[in-house]
Design an enzyme around this catalytic site. Structure first.
Site, PDB file in Angstrom:
ATOM      1  CD  GLU A   1      32.935  45.768  31.508  1.00  0.00           C
ATOM      2  OE1 GLU A   1      33.355  45.900  30.342  1.00  0.00           O
ATOM      3  OE2 GLU A   1      31.973  46.406  31.954  1.00  0.00           O
ATOM      4  CG  HIS A  59      25.625  42.374  27.850  1.00  0.00           C
ATOM      5  ND1 HIS A  59      25.466  41.660  29.013  1.00  0.00           N
ATOM      6  CD2 HIS A  59      26.540  43.336  28.128  1.00  0.00           C
ATOM      7  CE1 HIS A  59      26.248  42.183  29.951  1.00  0.00           C
ATOM      8  NE2 HIS A  59      26.916  43.198  29.434  1.00  0.00           N
ATOM      9  NE  ARG A  62      30.443  42.445  27.042  1.00  0.00           N
ATOM     10  CZ  ARG A  62      30.216  43.723  27.017  1.00  0.00           C
ATOM     11  NH1 ARG A  62      29.728  44.275  25.946  1.00  0.00           N
ATOM     12  NH2 ARG A  62      30.468  44.443  28.070  1.00  0.00           N
ATOM     13  CG  HIS A 104      25.172  45.004  24.606  1.00  0.00           C
ATOM     14  ND1 HIS A 104      24.405  45.841  25.393  1.00  0.00           N
ATOM     15  CD2 HIS A 104      26.466  45.249  24.953  1.00  0.00           C
ATOM     16  CE1 HIS A 104      25.199  46.565  26.173  1.00  0.00           C
ATOM     17  NE2 HIS A 104      26.458  46.239  25.908  1.00  0.00           N
ATOM     18  NE  ARG A 140      30.946  46.897  22.397  1.00  0.00           N
ATOM     19  CZ  ARG A 140      30.662  47.104  23.676  1.00  0.00           C
ATOM     20  NH1 ARG A 140      31.416  47.868  24.424  1.00  0.00           N
ATOM     21  NH2 ARG A 140      29.590  46.537  24.219  1.00  0.00           N
TER      22      ARG A 140
HETATM   23  C1  SIN Z   1      28.212  46.304  30.748  1.00  0.00           C
HETATM   24  O1  SIN Z   1      28.172  47.086  31.676  1.00  0.00           O
HETATM   25  O2  SIN Z   1      28.266  45.091  30.899  1.00  0.00           O
HETATM   26  C2  SIN Z   1      28.157  46.835  29.354  1.00  0.00           C
HETATM   27  C3  SIN Z   1      29.390  47.517  29.014  1.00  0.00           C
HETATM   28  C4  SIN Z   1      29.640  47.466  27.548  1.00  0.00           C
HETATM   29  O3  SIN Z   1      28.856  46.918  26.809  1.00  0.00           O
HETATM   30  O4  SIN Z   1      30.680  47.975  27.125  1.00  0.00           O
END
Ligand code: SIN
Length: 536
Positions: A128, A248, A294, A355, A390
């Site tokens: 991620e 998000h 993010r 989010h 985060r």
């Molecule tokens: C996601 O799956 O993109 C969300 C995961 C998160 O917010 O930690």
């Protein structure tokens, strides 16, 4: 000032129905459930939650849970990524502690029956944004939260030391004259006014989750209205970092439908972002393109939407093998199908949504808040792990670690038994107000729109101060009333938390992490390398 009312309802502890417990858990996401399991080893526990155990942000989590599970990964790398993403105000000792607990607690979940996806007999991991190594464990593809929650829920439902009270709306934390938390007052949502209950508890753990519903556009379930933060504020707890609301970057944008999360792991596995002219634009904003942190991706999407005069951008996954996609991301596959989006041929319309609440009730490394006998864990807690931003999938990890720690502490604490509860006489009477009664549902809707417009991804002074003015106006007509049910109490809580968030956002005259001020676009370490604390 109506916002300073201590309790939302009239209380007469003598004539109110009463229950007693060693440990009271308010909320039932990963942190609350994990804490209950731990506390139940030596104590009796009551879990109250405002809907069913299955309705939580945890249940909806897709991407996964971050941890060092791959042989080529290291704790140092996960620690460094978390600290870098936190933009200077993450607590390094908390980060170190949480990261190192991860593998063991995830292995334990696996042993308890959480079917994490595997590769060659080991838990598989993916990437991620902001992570320099694939370290996101996932289960049933993109149903990680549901799989983890189901395992924990099964354990608590089978546990004879845990009593579960679903559909119970907690109105307020009760405190005695020494400002120790002694329990809660609330009501079964299905019961009529006048049937409030007091639950006296030797220790209370707040795990009520986040506040995404303060915003018109959010990935969060309807229950995420910030109740825990509001009641902790009324009780006098120290809150911090409320200006840091994480957006998000990618939620499904279908006009008229509610927003739904499209996991970041899609981008981790090769999905790209296109604008409405079909152009891949993320490289214009950051060298890591779609895998930038993010906040950067969210702002880039917003900027590109403005540039191209569009309401959204697109995620392109057409190059994925369709069968693989359906298996790896079954939830998103089905969601897209339900809107006639064929992921092998069509682009997925997306835009950012509120989010994750990074700030919340300040806790120390054992989950203790500033109020005696009150603990907090999970999204409601501000432990210092995330700093100003985060890292994706660090939140399930945080909930798991601090849930266990808080539950353990409460179960071992010498004075944790019911016998030690010194429940006071509480009598609280709210004066009648003749002022006009506003419709709570109307105020709630308007508030969510206001927060989205004025306290959203990009902030600046005038909209922030206007938002405070408008919220203050609503407060004058809403906070002076006594409501007889959850819709009104939620509205009062949302007004309280929104005002605190907006004030903090105005106060932080710099940009850091998820908090971006277009009038102060730079980070100002001299004045703001610190937490903004709030107490009543
Ligand atoms: C996601 O799956 O993109 C969300 C995961 C998160 O917010 O930690």
């Amino acid at each position: 000032m109506p916002e300073f009312r201590r309790y939302l309802v009239n209380i007469d502890s003598i004539s109110t129905h009463q229950l007693f417990t060693d440990c009271l858990m308010v909320g039932a996401g990963i942190a609350g459930l994990r804490a209950a399991i731990e506390a139940s080893k030596h104590r009796n526990v009551i879990i109250v939650c405002k809907d069913t155990l299955e309705n939580s942000n945890t249940w909806k989590a897709q991407g996964g849970i971050a941890s060092v599970l791959d042989k080529t990964d290291t704790f140092e790398s996960h620690i460094a990524d978390t600290i870098n993403t936190g933009c200077g105000i993450g607590d390094e000792s908390v980060v170190d502690f949480v990261v190192r607990q991860g593998p063991e607690l995830i292995e334990q979940l696996f042993r308890w029956g959480a079917e994490f996806d595997q590769i060659d007999g080991r838990i598989a991991t993916t990437l991620e944004g902001g992570h320099s190594h694939p370290r996101i464990a996932h289960a049933h593809g993109d149903e990680t939260g549901r799989i983890i929650a189901e395992v924990l829920i099964r354990k608590v439902r089978q546990n004879p030391n845990i009593k579960i009270m679903e559909n119970f709306y907690t109105v307020d934390l009760l405190t005695n004259d020494n400002n120790e938390c002694v329990g809660i007052i609330g009501r079964d949502r299905r019961s009529p006014p006048g049937t409030d209950q007091i639950i006296w508890a030797a220790n209370t753990i707040l795990a009520t989750g986040g506040a995404g519903q303060l915003y018109r556009e959010t990935t969060n379930p309807e229950v995420a209205t910030g109740d825990g933060v509001a009641m902790a504020y009324r009780a006098g707890a120290i809150l911090q970092d409320l200006e840091f609301m994480q957006f998000h970057p990618t939620t499904l944008y279908v006009a008229g439908a509610s927003r739904a999360l499209i996991t970041e792991t899609l981008r981790g596995e090769g999905a790209v972002l296109l604008d409405n002219g079909g152009r891949r634009f993320m490289k214009d904003y950051h060298e890591s393109a779609e895998l930038a942190p993010r906040d950067i991706v969210s702002r880039a999407i917003l900027a590109q939407m403005l540039k191209t005069i569009s309401t959204h951008v697109y995620l392109d996954v057409r190059h994925f093998d369709k069968e693989h996609f359906a298996k790896r991301f079954p939830h998103i596959f089905e969601l897209c199908e339900s809107f006639d989006i064929d992921v092998s041929r069509n682009l997925i319309p997306v835009r950012p949504s509120a989010h994750y609440m990074i700030g919340g009730v300040r806790t120390d490394t054992s989950g203790k808040t500033s109020i005696e006998s009150l603990y907090a864990c999970g999204e409601i807690a501000s432990t210092g792990l995330h700093g100003a931003n985060r890292l994706g999938s660090n939140s399930l990890l945080e909930g798991l670690v601090f849930g266990k720690i808080a539950g353990q502490l409460v179960s071992q604490c010498k004075e944790a038994g019911i016998a030690h509860i010194k429940h006071p006489l509480i009598k609280y009477q709210i004066p009648h107000s003749d002022r006009t009664r506003l419709d709570a549902a109307d105020v709630t809707n308007s508030l969510r729109a206001l927060m989205w417009r004025n306290v959203g991804i990009t902030r600046t002074v005038q909209p922030l101060s206007e938002a405070q003015e408008i919220i203050g106006f609503w407060q004058r007509y809403v906070m002076d009333k006594i409501f007889d049910g959850p819709a009104g109490w939620e509205c009062q809580n949302m007004l309280t938390v929104s005002l605190l968030m907006t004030r903090a956002a105005e106060q932080r005259r710099e940009s850091r992490g998820v908090h971006f001020r277009s009038d102060f676009p730079n980070t100002d370490d001299k004045r703001f390398k610190k937490h903004i604390e709030i107490t009543r």
